[in-house]
Design an enzyme around this catalytic site. Structure first.
Site, PDB file in Angstrom:
ATOM      1  N   HIS A 100     -17.202 -16.096  22.505  1.00 51.80           N
ATOM      2  CA  HIS A 100     -18.556 -16.460  22.067  1.00 51.80           C
ATOM      3  C   HIS A 100     -19.292 -17.087  23.228  1.00 51.80           C
ATOM      4  CE1 HIS A 100     -15.739 -19.700  21.036  1.00 51.80           C
ATOM      5  NE2 HIS A 100     -16.706 -20.561  21.330  1.00 51.80           N
ATOM      6  N   HIS A 102     -22.354 -19.555  24.164  1.00 53.53           N
ATOM      7  CA  HIS A 102     -23.301 -20.547  23.660  1.00 53.53           C
ATOM      8  C   HIS A 102     -24.616 -20.409  24.415  1.00 53.53           C
ATOM      9  CE1 HIS A 102     -20.190 -23.320  21.799  1.00 53.53           C
ATOM     10  NE2 HIS A 102     -19.410 -22.724  22.679  1.00 53.53           N
TER      11      HIS A 102
END
Ligand code: AMP
Ligand code: ZN
Length: 150
Positions: A100, A102
């Protein structure tokens, strides 16, 4: 992976506040944001680390986050800068083992409050998620601008 929380978001078996979705990636609001407008972008394919993704997916992930950054800059959040951050394994503070990226808005002069928020981050599970209506409002603002980003 059945026990991966981000795979569950991809599958739609747990809720998320989505900003963007296509064949390769999904972007959604972080439920414990470090700052308003904290967006996560994940590949639909489950891999723990960035270098394990197919190059096409990796490139698309980064391009998508950059487009969302443009939308965040244009939105009412109006950050002065952003972080693009990947914690690429548990020793690098990765808590969800699914790649992921950010996207984190930053403001001139916010260093102290940002550092204080980082220190409180480990207690997020105790304090619970932030109010859904704030996340929804920010998501709406980012989505509206994203529709105008080429
Ligand atoms: P990291 O520490 O880089 O692994 O970041 C994982 C991020 O996922 C944290 O910022 C969490 O707040 C966020 N997170 C965990 N569960 C969810 C969820 N169900 N929906 C949205 N964000 C989540
Ligand atoms: Zn996963």
């Amino acid at each position: 992976m059945t026990d991966c929380i981000f795979c569950k978001i991809v599958a739609g078996t747990i809720p998320s506040i989505k900003i963007h979705e296509d064949d390769l990636v999904v972007s959604f609001m972080d439920i414990h944001p470090l700052r308003r407008g904290h967006v996560l972008t994940i590949p639909k394919e489950h891999q723990q680390q960035l270098h394990l993704l197919p190059p096409e997916t990796r490139a698309h992930l980064v391009n998508t986050v950059a487009r969302i950054a443009e939308a965040v800059y244009r939105s009412s959040l109006k950050p002065d800068a952003v972080h693009y951050a990947v914690n690429d394994g548990p020793a690098a503070e990765q808590t969800v083992p699914h790649v992921h990226m950010h996207l984190l808005p930053r403001y001139k002069g916010d260093r102290m409050s940002f550092m204080m928020r980082l220190l409180r981050k480990p207690f997020d599970l105790v304090t619970g998620p932030v109010a859904g209506d704030v996340l929804m409002r920010d998501a709406d603002a980012i989505r509206a601008e994203l529709a105008r980003v080429s």
